[in-house]
Every structure is written in C-alpha cells, then in structure tokens.
Design a protein around this motif. Sequence first.
Motif, PDB file in Angstrom:
ATOM      1  N   LEU A  33       0.945   1.221 -12.409  1.00 56.99           N
ATOM      2  CA  LEU A  33       0.687  -0.048 -11.715  1.00 56.99           C
ATOM      3  C   LEU A  33      -0.713  -0.568 -12.003  1.00 56.99           C
ATOM      4  N   GLN A  41      -0.468  -6.607  -8.258  1.00 57.29           N
ATOM      5  CA  GLN A  41      -0.136  -5.283  -7.760  1.00 57.29           C
ATOM      6  C   GLN A  41       0.493  -5.372  -6.373  1.00 57.29           C
ATOM      7  N   ARG A  49       0.351   0.411   0.444  1.00 56.61           N
ATOM      8  CA  ARG A  49       0.758   1.124  -0.766  1.00 56.61           C
ATOM      9  C   ARG A  49       2.114   1.781  -0.539  1.00 56.61           C
ATOM     10  N   GLY A  54       5.570   2.611  -8.933  1.00 59.12           N
ATOM     11  CA  GLY A  54       5.166   2.849 -10.309  1.00 59.12           C
ATOM     12  C   GLY A  54       6.260   3.524 -11.116  1.00 59.12           C
TER      13      GLY A  54
END
Length: 200
Positions: A33, A41, A49, A54
């Motif tokens: 990422l 992102q 997060r 990813g």
Amino acid sequence: MKRYFITGLLIWVPLGITLWVLNLLIGTMDQSLMVLPAEWQPEAWLGMRIPGLGVILTLLTIVLTGMFGANFFGQKIIDFWERQLTRIPVVKTIYGSVKQVSDTLLSGNGHAFRKVLLVRYPHPEAWSLAFQTNVPDEVARVLPDEHVAVFIPTTPSPVNGFYFYVKKSEVVELDVSVDRALKYIVSMGVASSEARPGIK
C-alpha cells in the motif's frame, strides 16, 4: 497436571505459529500500500488501518501482471526489459538465477522435483529423502555412468539443502508425491506415520 499442560501446548503451539506466520505474510503484503500516493491510501479516507487490504492489492497486481504478460504485446515488453536487465553485470547474475529457479518451480512444464528418491547420505549405511532435478549437459558429458541430479533438503527447513550427482543405479525411486515428501521433511518424520511410502 503435566498431561494437561502438554495437551494445552499441543493445541496452542501449532495455532500460535500459524497465526504468527499469517500475520507476518499479511503485514509484508500490506507494505504494498505504500506505493500508493498518500491521499489514495485506505487509511487516509477510512480514518483507520484495515489489515489485509495490502493482500488484495498484491494479489490484484500479480493477476493483472499475469494477464498483461500473457498476451503478445505484453510479452514483447517484458522480453525487452529482461534483455536490459541481463546487460547489468551484478543484476544479470541475480535475476537470471532467480528467474530460472522460479520458472522451473512455478511453471507447469517445469521438471523440478518431479520424483522423490532415496539416496545414501550422509554415509553408505544411511538413507535420505531427495528430490530429482536435472543434470546439466556439461556435467552429463563428463560423468562415466548415468547419473541423476538430486537435491537433499534439510529438516525442518526444506529450502536449504545439498545438491549432488548420484549414480542412477544407486538411488531408489519412491511412489510418493513431492508434497507428501515435503511434509515428511518439515515434520521431521512425524507425518510419515500416516502412510508408509511404497517403493517402485
């Protein structure tokens, strides 16, 4: 009490190691990422997060690259870049070796590890599991008898090992799949109690 403790270890140790390996793999893939601009992102527009995104990006990149390389024009571009890489002294050696190994192992028409063998190693009274590979033409021409190339993996890490040329008459071919043989090696023989390999 001791029996309960050992039983608990037998449950948690494999589970813990499995989770640790998965966490390591996901964490490594999540680094992909970082190639995206900061504003693209997921953490920027989700505010948090999310582990595993990813992995999706990595798998998508691999699939798209495969689709690109499978067509005529994509193959031409890849061939061009590979020719450029082979002109760089140090990169040529590393890239060429890694590509040859990956092509052999991952390609459906490769010839790596097609047979599982027993060879006498590390001394004449002992036997070790080995995988048959290919004997280079340059080697085959100078050997007096018919030889096979064998890779003898170490336990419990089969990615390391020894590479030998052994007389074909001195090896025993096993009726065992490569996957099962690897399982024997990684488990240090514990998994071999499930089924005894037959010998041709």
